[in-house]
Design a protein around this motif. Sequence first.
Motif, short mmCIF file in Angstrom:
data_model
loop_
_atom_site.label_atom_id
_atom_site.label_comp_id
_atom_site.label_asym_id
_atom_site.label_seq_id
_atom_site.Cartn_x
_atom_site.Cartn_y
_atom_site.Cartn_z
N GLN A 177 31.28 41.96 26.59
CA GLN A 177 30.35 42.94 27.13
C GLN A 177 28.93 42.37 27.15
O GLN A 177 28.52 41.67 26.22
N ILE A 178 28.20 42.69 28.24
CA ILE A 178 26.81 42.27 28.39
C ILE A 178 25.97 43.53 28.54
O ILE A 178 26.23 44.35 29.44
N LYS A 179 25.01 43.71 27.68
CA LYS A 179 24.13 44.87 27.77
C LYS A 179 23.04 44.64 28.82
O LYS A 179 22.53 43.54 28.94
N ASP A 180 22.73 45.69 29.54
CA ASP A 180 21.69 45.65 30.57
C ASP A 180 21.87 44.45 31.50
O ASP A 180 21.00 43.57 31.58
N PRO A 181 23.00 44.36 32.21
CA PRO A 181 23.29 43.16 33.01
C PRO A 181 22.27 42.90 34.12
O PRO A 181 22.07 41.75 34.50
N TYR A 182 21.63 43.93 34.63
CA TYR A 182 20.66 43.74 35.71
C TYR A 182 19.23 43.61 35.21
O TYR A 182 18.29 43.57 36.01
N GLY A 183 19.05 43.53 33.88
CA GLY A 183 17.72 43.31 33.32
C GLY A 183 16.73 44.41 33.64
O GLY A 183 15.53 44.16 33.74
N ALA A 208 26.63 37.35 25.43
CA ALA A 208 27.58 38.47 25.45
C ALA A 208 28.30 38.52 24.11
O ALA A 208 28.15 37.63 23.27
N THR A 209 29.08 39.57 23.93
CA THR A 209 29.83 39.77 22.69
C THR A 209 31.23 40.26 23.03
O THR A 209 31.39 41.11 23.92
N ILE A 210 32.23 39.72 22.33
CA ILE A 210 33.60 40.21 22.53
C ILE A 210 33.70 41.61 21.93
O ILE A 210 33.50 41.81 20.74
N ALA A 211 34.01 42.58 22.77
CA ALA A 211 34.09 43.98 22.33
C ALA A 211 35.49 44.37 21.88
O ALA A 211 35.65 45.17 20.95
#
Length: 394
Positions: A275-281, A254-257
């Motif tokens: 933030q996590i992109k595409d959390p459900y893969g 993840a990355t601190i937004a």
Amino acid sequence: MTRKKQIIVPIVVLLTGIGLFGAFASMKKPPEEKPKVDNTPIVSVTPINVEPKQLSVDSYGVVMPKYETELVAQVSGQIVELSDVFVKGGFVRKDQVLAKIDASDYQAALIEADANLANAKAALEQEVAQGKVAEQEWKRITDTMPTELSLRKPQLAKELARVKAAQASVLRAQRNLERTEIKAPYDAMIESREIGLGAYVSTGRKIGKLLGTDIAEVRLPVADSQLEFLIDGGEQAKVILSGNYAGKKRTWQATIARSEGVIDANSRMSYLVAQIKDPYGLAHNDKPIRFGAYVTADILGMEVAAATAIPRYLVVDNKVAILDAEMKLRYVPVDIVRQEGPDVIISGGLHQGDQLITSALDYPVDGMQLALPKHLLDEESESAGDTQIASIKE
């Protein structure tokens, strides 16, 4: 004669006793000398390993969607169609139709609006023609300037306004007709559905709730004292999230937004949002990090070029005890960067290979002679012998 005997007899007895004592003394073994006892304190040591280290800040939080939306009906009518994916836990794409409201009345309203627009345009064209005729007739009758009323300009403005109103009615009817199809505003997961097939809904009735699946967020509480170990207060810092999925430990990147910019009144903590992109893969077919999951976080911060970690109890007054090359106790001042659990991170004062004393001493004095356990001395001797053999071979 008697007097001589009295003198000679004691002397003979004395000499005899001395002779016997000397004989017995010569027969006795001399006492064995006791070996000298080495009272040098024995200590345990561990070698120091100095290497680059990246500091991190621990935190925790709950995974939540960045966007969540409650769908409501914008027009009234009966539900005549429901999508198969419009169920709790279903995944939908942007603009995918979830439900349809009976559109018959709205189609009729659009047709009526189109007809009214056509009538208004026809009346406008007729008024434009009449205005031109009035202008030509006025010129034939007199040379004076005509008034706006004589040129039918107010009537023209009225017909033009009727056309604009009719156009607005058409747009409204088209929009209402489009609203009979309830669509997903973005890629999402269905959290709930509040309607059934055949149900009548009125304007403003709740239809369901969507959770955006493009980006998930985790609010991470961080103590104000820990922000100094993060670069730029943590902005754009990398984060490693850890949690359980299907009974196994999993990690996600993840990355601190952003920072929320305030200190919470109850916890007295600052909050960073990861933030996590595409959390459900869904795009990359990865293991999902599910909404509502509890995760721990390592926020990666500043790097220390040369650092080592040692137990906190070995540091006294910012000094540690080491064993020097002459097997003597030395106290070395150290620079403590931070504490991590039972350890402290040292950034200065210790060097690669220093022997850190890990055992307790009763009466430690700087410069006192120390010793290592025999097995450690044997290992050092073997290591030195191997080094000499290698040197000879070379």
